[in-house]
Design a protein around this motif. Sequence first.
Motif, PDB file in Angstrom:
ATOM      1  N   UNK B   1       0.850  -1.190   0.000  1.00  0.00           N
ATOM      2  CA  UNK B   1       0.000   0.000   0.000  1.00  0.00           C
ATOM      3  C   UNK B   1       0.892   1.249   0.000  1.00  0.00           C
ATOM      4  N   UNK B   2       0.612   2.167  -0.915  1.00  0.00           N
ATOM      5  CA  UNK B   2       1.483   3.355  -1.028  1.00  0.00           C
ATOM      6  C   UNK B   2       1.043   4.425  -0.025  1.00  0.00           C
ATOM      7  N   UNK B   3       2.026   5.181   0.457  1.00  0.00           N
ATOM      8  CA  UNK B   3       1.737   6.251   1.421  1.00  0.00           C
ATOM      9  C   UNK B   3       1.267   7.491   0.676  1.00  0.00           C
ATOM     10  N   UNK B   4       0.069   7.965   1.039  1.00  0.00           N
ATOM     11  CA  UNK B   4      -0.412   9.239   0.453  1.00  0.00           C
ATOM     12  C   UNK B   4       0.271  10.400   1.148  1.00  0.00           C
ATOM     13  N   UNK B   5       0.448  10.261   2.463  1.00  0.00           N
ATOM     14  CA  UNK B   5       1.124  11.314   3.241  1.00  0.00           C
ATOM     15  C   UNK B   5       2.323  10.703   3.946  1.00  0.00           C
ATOM     16  N   UNK B   6       3.445  11.388   3.843  1.00  0.00           N
ATOM     17  CA  UNK B   6       4.642  10.871   4.483  1.00  0.00           C
ATOM     18  C   UNK B   6       5.417  12.033   5.110  1.00  0.00           C
ATOM     19  N   UNK B   7       5.557  11.995   6.437  1.00  0.00           N
ATOM     20  CA  UNK B   7       6.355  13.000   7.143  1.00  0.00           C
ATOM     21  C   UNK B   7       7.633  12.313   7.611  1.00  0.00           C
TER      22      UNK B   7
END
Lengths: 893, 239
Positions: B1-7
Motif C-alpha cells: 500500500x502506497x503512502x499518500x502522506x509521508x512525514x
Amino acid sequence: MSASTRGGWRVALRLARREALRRKGQTVLMLVLICLPVVAVTAAAIVWRTQDVSSAESVDRRMGSADALVETTGADRVVQGFDPYDSFGTFGEDDLSPGPNLGRGDVEAVLDVLGHDRPVIPLDRDSRLFETDRGVGDMEVVTTDLAHPLADGLLERVEGKYPPGPGEVVVNQALASRGPGIGDTLTVIRKTADGEKTLDLEVVGIAESTENRGYELAAGLPGAFGETENPTGRWLVGGGPVSWDDVRALNAIGVLVASRQVLTDPPPESALDPVAGGFDEPVDQVVVSVLALVGVMVLLEVVLLAGPAFAVRAKAQAHTLALVAAAGGTPGQARRTVLASGVVIGGLGGVLGVGIGIGIGAVAVPVAQLFDTTRFGPFDVPWPLLLLVAGFGFLSAVLAAVVPAFSASRQDVVAVLAGRRGERRLSVRSPFLGLALLGAGVAGAAVGAGTSGRGGGAGSVLIAGSALVSVVGMILVVPVVIALVARSAARLPLALRFAARDASRHRTRTVPAVAAVGATVAGVVALGIAVSSQEAANADAYVPMLPDGYGSVALSADADRSAVVDVLGRSLRDDQVVDVRGVQTSTDQGELEFEFRQGGDVLMLSHWGTLGSSYVVGAKVPDYVDLSADARAEADAVLDAGGLVLMRSERSYPEGYPAPELDGGPVTVDVRRWSPEEEASTATDVASAAAPSAVVEVSRSSPAVVLFSPRLLERLGLETSTVGMFIYGPVSEEAEKDLQEALAALPTAAYLYVERGYQPDAAVRIVQVVLAALGGILMLGGTLTATFLALSDARPDLATMAAVGARPRTRRTVAAAYALVVGGVGAVLGAPVGFIPGLAISQPLTRSWETGATAVDVPWLLILTVVAGLPLLTAAAVGACARGRLPLTARID
Amino acid sequence: MSAVLELTDVTRVHGEGPAAVQALRAVSFRAHAGELVAVMGPSGSGKSTLLTLAGGLDRPTDGRVVVEGVELGALGNDERARMRRTSIGYVFQGFNLIPALTAAENVALSRELDGVAARTARAEARRVLEEVGIGDLADRFPDDMSGGQQQRVAIARAVVGERRLILADEPTGALDTETGEEILRLLRARCDAGAAGVLVTHEARHAAWADRVVFLRDGRVVDETGAESVDLLTEPAAR
C-alpha cells in the motif's frame, strides 16, 4: 487570462457581493465615501453644462424663430467658424480694399445671395442711459419688430403687449423696478456731440430677455431709441434653412451669419476655411497639467479616506480568506477577493453617485440660476463626462482596496485559522523611501519656484508634481510615526494610551485615515499660504492716492463746476471741498503733453493722479498735500520765485525706475500739443521755459504730480481752470454712493474718487473660510470613519474593559482619544508638508515682473486652526457622538 | 500500500531565540490510501501543527512532508495552493464554512478556484452533498444550517474533486454525540473508498474509527497503536 484566474475572479466577485450584503452598515459607509465626490462632481458638471449655453441651444434666444441672423461688418470679406460668435476674422477693412464694404442699409446685397423672396426684419442691440427714480441708469435696448413671427423667442412677454408704434416700448421687470412700469414714461438719455438729448417713450408691456436676467432692458421698434451709432446692420432672415454654402457666399461679401441649420447640424470640420481653424485658442498645457495633478490629488484624498473602510472589510474577511487558502486559494486569490470588494463598491458607488448627482443637479440648477444673469440652457446631462466621473469613483474604490488586498495576501493563514491575528512588522524601507520622496518634493518645489515666471508656467507644474510626491512621501512615513506615538504613550492617560497603541496595532486601518487627514491639512496649508501671499503682494503693490477717507473729483474740460458743487453740497460740508486749479490737458484742440528736463536728462515722473489734471497751480503748496514743515517752506519759496514743485513718493514710480534726482537747479519745461485726430496725430511745440525747481517727498501719492507757480504758467502761456476738487475726509461710504449716482446724472463728466486704502478681495476671505471649512469636513470625515471603524474593531477590548469595571463614559473617552490621535498626528504631519508647495507656489504667484521680488505670507491663524483647533474639535464631536454604553459580549477569540 | 502522506523527521519551531517554541520534534509519520489515522495528544502536543504542515499551509523548519509523492517543501506558494485544491482536503472543528457562500458554493470553491466552470463545479458539489446526505440543502447558507449539517458540508468540501488526503482537525468537537458519530462514519467511508485520512481528536471513542492511532506529546510521537486495541486506548503515560 487563465481558466483558474477567471474562476478566481468569479469567486472573488461573488464573495465581495455577498459580503457587501451581509455587512450592510459597513457597505453603506464605504459607498458614502466613494459616492460623495462622485455626487458632488456630477451635480457640479450638470450645473456647469446646463448654464453653459451651446451654439445650438442659443439659436432661439439669438435669432428668435428666424433661420439666420446676418450682420454686415464693413469689411471686404470675412472668414468665420460655424458660429461667428466663437470665431471670425475680417479682411480689407480700410479704404484701400476693393470690396463692397457693406453697411447698415445693404440688406439687398444679402438678399442677392439668399434670394429676394425671404422675409427680413432688422434687429439691433445697443445701450442707452435712462432716468431712474434716483438718477441715471444703464440699460440694454433691443430694436426690432417684436410682433413679427421672425422675432418670436427673442423676448418672453410677461404682461401688456409688444410695442405697436415707434413711441412705445416694453421693459423688463428689472428696469420697471427702477422706475417706469406699464403706462409710465421711460425717459431715454443720449449724449451726442450736440449735447444731451432726451426721448420720452411709453411703456406698453413687460417682457423678459430669453438670454439674460437682472440687467435692465427695453425693446421697441427700429428707431424707437433714436439712431444707433453702430455702422453695421443686423437682420433676422426667414424663408427656409440657410446652408453652409450660403454662409460662405455671404462671408465673401463681408457678412457674418449665424445660421440655425449650421448651428444645430454643423457640417464636418473640414468644411471650415483653414484660416478659421487657426482662430481656436490653443489648449494651455500648463493648465491641463495642473488640473491633472489636482485630479490625482483629489483621487488620492478619496482613496485615503476610503482606505480604512476597505482595510476593516479585509480584516473582517481574514477568516474567509484563510479558508479560501485552505481550500487551495493562492495569495493572488486573497488579493483578488479584497480587490473585488473595491470593484463591487466602486461600480455600485459610481453608478449610485452619478444617479444621486443627477438628482441633486436637477435641484441645484434653478438655485444656481438665481446667482447668474445669463439664462441657463436646457437641462443638460453630460453623459461622457459622467462616465468619467463614475470611472473615477470606481478607480478610487479599487485603489483604496489595493493596500488591504496586498496585506491580506500576506496574512499568516495558520495564525488566522487558529484565531490569532496581528499586524505585520513595520517595513524598514518605507520610512526611508518616504523621507527620500519628501526630500525630492522639497527639491522639486524649490526648482519649480525658481524657474516659474509670475502667474504660472512649467515651474507651476513641477511644484504641483512635487506636492504630490511630498504627500506620497508623507504617507510612507505615517506608519513609523504612528508606531513612535504608541511607544511614547506610556505616560498618557488610559484612553489616549489605548487609542495610540490600538492605532499602532491596526496600522492597515489607521495609516490611510491619518494620511487622509495629513493630505487634507497639507492641501489647506498650501492653498492658504498661496492665497495669503498673493494677497500680501497685492496689498504691498497698492498705491494710495489720498489720505484714507479723503476724496477728489476730476472735472472734464466741459464740466459744469457749479452743478458739481451743488451735488457735493448735498452730502458734504462746504469747508470739506476746495477747488483745485490747474492745466486742463484734454481739450478740444488736442492733448497737452509736458516734458521736464534737467541738463540733457528727461525726468521720468509718475502721471498718476485723481484730479482732472496732474498739473496744478498754486502760489503756495496747498494744505492738502501732506508735507513736513521744512519741505513746505522750501517748496513755497520755489513757487514764490516763479518755479515749480515736483511731488513724488517712492511709490509714485514703477519698481525699477528710481525717482528723479535733481540738483536743485533749474528745470526746463517743454509743452507740446497733439492734434485731435485719432490717427496720424501730430505734435506741435507750444512753449518752453526754464524755472527753479524743488522736489518734495509726500508720504503717499499726491493727487497731482507737478505744482506750477502762476508766474511760470503765465510765462508758458497756458490757461488755468478748475480741474478738480479736493475733498477733506472723512467721506462715508453711504455719502460716496449717493455722490456717485448724483454725479452720474450730470450732463458733463465729473469723476469722484474716495481713498479707502487697500481693499482685500472678498473672494480671498471666502476662499480662506471655504478652505478651513473644507479642511474641517474632510478631517472630520476621515477621523470619524477611522474612529468608528476602530471602535467596532475594538469591541472585544471594550467588553473586557467593561468586565473589569470601566465606566460607560470610557467608550466616549476612547473614541475622542482615537479621533485626537488620528486627527492630531495627521495634522502635525500634513502641515509641514503643505508648506513645501505653499511656499514654492507663492514665488511665481507673487513675483514682480520688474524686480523679481516675491512675497510670502503665512496665514498662521488658519494653520493653527487646522492643526490644533480642528483635531480638538473633531475629538470633541466624536466624543459627543459616540455611544456611551460599553459592549458586554464576551471575548470570542 | 502506497503512502499518500509521508512525514520524515519533521521539525517545526515557532519564533526565534529565547522565545522559540518547538511544536514538532523530528516527527515521522505515514498515512496510506484507504487508511484513517487518528492523532491524539494533550493540548500543545503539536497535533494541529502536524495537520497544517501536512496540508501545506505551513513549512517545516526541518524534515520532509510528501503528499502523493510530491515534497511540499520544494513547492512555492502557488503550487502548494494547487495541491490543496486537487489533493488535500481539510475539515475543521469549527466547520469554517464561508458564510457568504451557499453550501454548494462552499463545496465547489476549490474546483472553481482550479478553473472548473461554475456550472460543472456546482454540479459536482451537489453530487458530493448528496453523498453526505444533504443534497436538499445545497442552496442554503451556512447560517441557516445546524452544526451537523455544516460539518457534512465541510466534509463534502474536503473530498470534492476526488482528493486523496483528508485532514480532519477535531471534526466532531462542536457536535453532539450522535451527529459526531455520523460525521466519523462519513470520514471512514471516504477512507474505505481509497482516500487517506488523518483525524486529530481528543476522544478515544472517536479514535476507535481509525486504523491506527498516533500519540503526540511535546512535539514527539510517543506511541503508535493499531485499531484492534482501540477499546483499550488510553494515553500511554496512563497505562
